[in-house]
Design a protein around this motif. Structure first.
Motif, PDB file in Angstrom:
ATOM      1  N   MET A   1      -7.778  -1.382  -4.593  1.00 44.82           N
ATOM      2  CA  MET A   1      -8.074  -1.869  -3.240  1.00 44.82           C
ATOM      3  C   MET A   1      -7.996  -0.717  -2.237  1.00 44.82           C
ATOM      4  O   MET A   1      -7.114   0.124  -2.329  1.00 44.82           O
ATOM      5  CB  MET A   1      -7.074  -2.976  -2.877  1.00 44.82           C
ATOM      6  CG  MET A   1      -7.375  -3.637  -1.559  1.00 44.82           C
ATOM      7  SD  MET A   1      -6.350  -5.093  -1.283  1.00 44.82           S
ATOM      8  CE  MET A   1      -4.898  -4.352  -0.574  1.00 44.82           C
ATOM      9  N   CYS A   2      -8.918  -0.726  -1.304  1.00 50.02           N
ATOM     10  CA  CYS A   2      -8.946   0.361  -0.325  1.00 50.02           C
ATOM     11  C   CYS A   2      -7.734   0.291   0.605  1.00 50.02           C
ATOM     12  O   CYS A   2      -7.451  -0.738   1.201  1.00 50.02           O
ATOM     13  CB  CYS A   2     -10.230   0.310   0.492  1.00 50.02           C
ATOM     14  SG  CYS A   2     -10.321   1.611   1.733  1.00 50.02           S
ATOM     15  N   PHE A   3      -7.053   1.432   0.730  1.00 45.46           N
ATOM     16  CA  PHE A   3      -5.857   1.519   1.564  1.00 45.46           C
ATOM     17  C   PHE A   3      -6.200   1.352   3.045  1.00 45.46           C
ATOM     18  O   PHE A   3      -5.401   0.871   3.836  1.00 45.46           O
ATOM     19  CB  PHE A   3      -5.199   2.879   1.316  1.00 45.46           C
ATOM     20  CG  PHE A   3      -3.950   3.115   2.106  1.00 45.46           C
ATOM     21  CD1 PHE A   3      -2.753   2.533   1.702  1.00 45.46           C
ATOM     22  CD2 PHE A   3      -3.962   3.915   3.232  1.00 45.46           C
ATOM     23  CE1 PHE A   3      -1.594   2.761   2.427  1.00 45.46           C
ATOM     24  CE2 PHE A   3      -2.799   4.133   3.957  1.00 45.46           C
ATOM     25  CZ  PHE A   3      -1.610   3.557   3.547  1.00 45.46           C
ATOM     26  N   TYR A   4      -7.407   1.734   3.404  1.00 50.72           N
ATOM     27  CA  TYR A   4      -7.775   1.754   4.822  1.00 50.72           C
ATOM     28  C   TYR A   4      -8.346   0.431   5.306  1.00 50.72           C
ATOM     29  O   TYR A   4      -7.922  -0.115   6.302  1.00 50.72           O
ATOM     30  CB  TYR A   4      -8.762   2.884   5.093  1.00 50.72           C
ATOM     31  CG  TYR A   4      -8.114   4.224   4.974  1.00 50.72           C
ATOM     32  CD1 TYR A   4      -7.493   4.812   6.072  1.00 50.72           C
ATOM     33  CD2 TYR A   4      -8.079   4.889   3.753  1.00 50.72           C
ATOM     34  CE1 TYR A   4      -6.856   6.032   5.954  1.00 50.72           C
ATOM     35  CE2 TYR A   4      -7.447   6.112   3.630  1.00 50.72           C
ATOM     36  CZ  TYR A   4      -6.837   6.680   4.739  1.00 50.72           C
ATOM     37  OH  TYR A   4      -6.209   7.877   4.610  1.00 50.72           O
ATOM     38  N   CYS A   5      -9.357  -0.080   4.580  1.00 51.95           N
ATOM     39  CA  CYS A   5     -10.044  -1.261   5.100  1.00 51.95           C
ATOM     40  C   CYS A   5      -9.796  -2.510   4.257  1.00 51.95           C
ATOM     41  O   CYS A   5     -10.344  -3.561   4.542  1.00 51.95           O
ATOM     42  CB  CYS A   5     -11.537  -0.973   5.232  1.00 51.95           C
ATOM     43  SG  CYS A   5     -12.378  -0.847   3.648  1.00 51.95           S
ATOM     44  N   LYS A   6      -8.978  -2.364   3.188  1.00 49.88           N
ATOM     45  CA  LYS A   6      -8.628  -3.492   2.311  1.00 49.88           C
ATOM     46  C   LYS A   6      -9.815  -4.035   1.520  1.00 49.88           C
ATOM     47  O   LYS A   6      -9.728  -5.100   0.922  1.00 49.88           O
ATOM     48  CB  LYS A   6      -7.974  -4.645   3.094  1.00 49.88           C
ATOM     49  CG  LYS A   6      -6.892  -4.223   4.057  1.00 49.88           C
ATOM     50  CD  LYS A   6      -5.688  -3.650   3.336  1.00 49.88           C
ATOM     51  CE  LYS A   6      -4.581  -3.296   4.337  1.00 49.88           C
ATOM     52  NZ  LYS A   6      -3.692  -2.260   3.837  1.00 49.88           N
ATOM     53  N   CYS A   7     -10.902  -3.317   1.531  1.00 50.21           N
ATOM     54  CA  CYS A   7     -12.077  -3.705   0.754  1.00 50.21           C
ATOM     55  C   CYS A   7     -11.759  -3.563  -0.726  1.00 50.21           C
ATOM     56  O   CYS A   7     -11.071  -2.644  -1.140  1.00 50.21           O
ATOM     57  CB  CYS A   7     -13.245  -2.798   1.147  1.00 50.21           C
ATOM     58  SG  CYS A   7     -14.667  -2.944   0.068  1.00 50.21           S
ATOM     59  N   LYS A   8     -12.245  -4.486  -1.553  1.00 54.30           N
ATOM     60  CA  LYS A   8     -11.914  -4.454  -2.971  1.00 54.30           C
ATOM     61  C   LYS A   8     -13.017  -3.834  -3.809  1.00 54.30           C
ATOM     62  O   LYS A   8     -12.895  -3.682  -5.010  1.00 54.30           O
ATOM     63  CB  LYS A   8     -11.607  -5.863  -3.474  1.00 54.30           C
ATOM     64  CG  LYS A   8     -10.211  -6.283  -3.081  1.00 54.30           C
ATOM     65  CD  LYS A   8      -9.918  -7.709  -3.497  1.00 54.30           C
ATOM     66  CE  LYS A   8      -8.526  -8.112  -3.021  1.00 54.30           C
ATOM     67  NZ  LYS A   8      -8.409  -9.546  -2.823  1.00 54.30           N
ATOM     68  N   GLU A   9     -14.112  -3.495  -3.177  1.00 58.39           N
ATOM     69  CA  GLU A   9     -15.251  -2.983  -3.915  1.00 58.39           C
ATOM     70  C   GLU A   9     -15.290  -1.452  -3.864  1.00 58.39           C
ATOM     71  O   GLU A   9     -15.332  -0.853  -2.798  1.00 58.39           O
ATOM     72  CB  GLU A   9     -16.530  -3.532  -3.283  1.00 58.39           C
ATOM     73  CG  GLU A   9     -17.667  -3.669  -4.276  1.00 58.39           C
ATOM     74  CD  GLU A   9     -18.897  -4.249  -3.617  1.00 58.39           C
ATOM     75  OE1 GLU A   9     -19.972  -3.682  -3.813  1.00 58.39           O
ATOM     76  OE2 GLU A   9     -18.764  -5.247  -2.886  1.00 58.39           O
ATOM     77  N   THR A  10     -15.254  -0.839  -5.065  1.00 62.40           N
ATOM     78  CA  THR A  10     -15.366   0.617  -5.118  1.00 62.40           C
ATOM     79  C   THR A  10     -16.476   1.000  -6.078  1.00 62.40           C
ATOM     80  O   THR A  10     -16.832   0.244  -6.970  1.00 62.40           O
ATOM     81  CB  THR A  10     -14.051   1.270  -5.591  1.00 62.40           C
ATOM     82  OG1 THR A  10     -13.684   0.695  -6.839  1.00 62.40           O
ATOM     83  CG2 THR A  10     -12.947   1.102  -4.573  1.00 62.40           C
ATOM     84  N   LYS A  11     -17.028   2.193  -5.892  1.00 60.62           N
ATOM     85  CA  LYS A  11     -18.050   2.685  -6.807  1.00 60.62           C
ATOM     86  C   LYS A  11     -17.688   4.093  -7.265  1.00 60.62           C
ATOM     87  O   LYS A  11     -16.942   4.801  -6.593  1.00 60.62           O
ATOM     88  CB  LYS A  11     -19.422   2.677  -6.129  1.00 60.62           C
ATOM     89  CG  LYS A  11     -19.477   3.499  -4.848  1.00 60.62           C
ATOM     90  CD  LYS A  11     -20.833   3.407  -4.189  1.00 60.62           C
ATOM     91  CE  LYS A  11     -20.841   4.251  -2.912  1.00 60.62           C
ATOM     92  NZ  LYS A  11     -22.113   4.180  -2.201  1.00 60.62           N
ATOM     93  N   GLN A  12     -18.246   4.480  -8.416  1.00 61.16           N
ATOM     94  CA  GLN A  12     -18.012   5.816  -8.952  1.00 61.16           C
ATOM     95  C   GLN A  12     -18.692   6.852  -8.068  1.00 61.16           C
ATOM     96  O   GLN A  12     -19.818   6.660  -7.624  1.00 61.16           O
ATOM     97  CB  GLN A  12     -18.575   5.923 -10.371  1.00 61.16           C
ATOM     98  CG  GLN A  12     -17.787   5.159 -11.412  1.00 61.16           C
ATOM     99  CD  GLN A  12     -16.468   5.831 -11.743  1.00 61.16           C
ATOM    100  OE1 GLN A  12     -16.324   7.036 -11.593  1.00 61.16           O
ATOM    101  NE2 GLN A  12     -15.492   5.050 -12.177  1.00 61.16           N
ATOM    102  N   SER A  13     -18.005   7.948  -7.833  1.00 67.51           N
ATOM    103  CA  SER A  13     -18.587   9.014  -7.027  1.00 67.51           C
ATOM    104  C   SER A  13     -17.994  10.350  -7.466  1.00 67.51           C
ATOM    105  O   SER A  13     -17.191  10.389  -8.395  1.00 67.51           O
ATOM    106  CB  SER A  13     -18.282   8.746  -5.545  1.00 67.51           C
ATOM    107  OG  SER A  13     -18.930   9.694  -4.738  1.00 67.51           O
TER     108      SER A  13
END
Ligand SMILES: [Zn+2]
Length: 76
Positions: A1-13
């Motif tokens: 989970m994103c520490f900043y915006c709490k978004c749960k969606e991440t992608k490979q980069s």
């Protein structure tokens, strides 16, 4: 989970990891990371983080003001 915006969606980069020490700059290119789909914040997994620390420790022992390497080469 994103520490900043709490978004749960991440992608490979990939990311360029830069560490600045007292008298040198260590640059590690092409580091695999996760990127938050919402705010773009980049994260490393624990495994990658550990490997980066090893590379940085080794680089600190070398002389020179700037140390540049690629993740795949440095961790091979
Ligand atoms: Zn985010």
């Amino acid at each position: 989970m994103c520490f900043y915006c709490k978004c749960k969606e991440t992608k490979q980069s990939i990311n360029t990891h830069v560490v600045t020490t007292e008298n040198s700059v260590i640059v590690i290119k092409d580091v695999p990371c996760l990127e938050c789909a919402q705010c773009g914040e980049k994260y490393y997994t624990d495994e990658i983080m550990g490997k980066l620390e090893n590379v940085v420790e080794q680089a600190k022992k070398m002389s020179g003001e700037v140390f540049v390497t690629e993740y795949n080469r440095a961790t091979a």
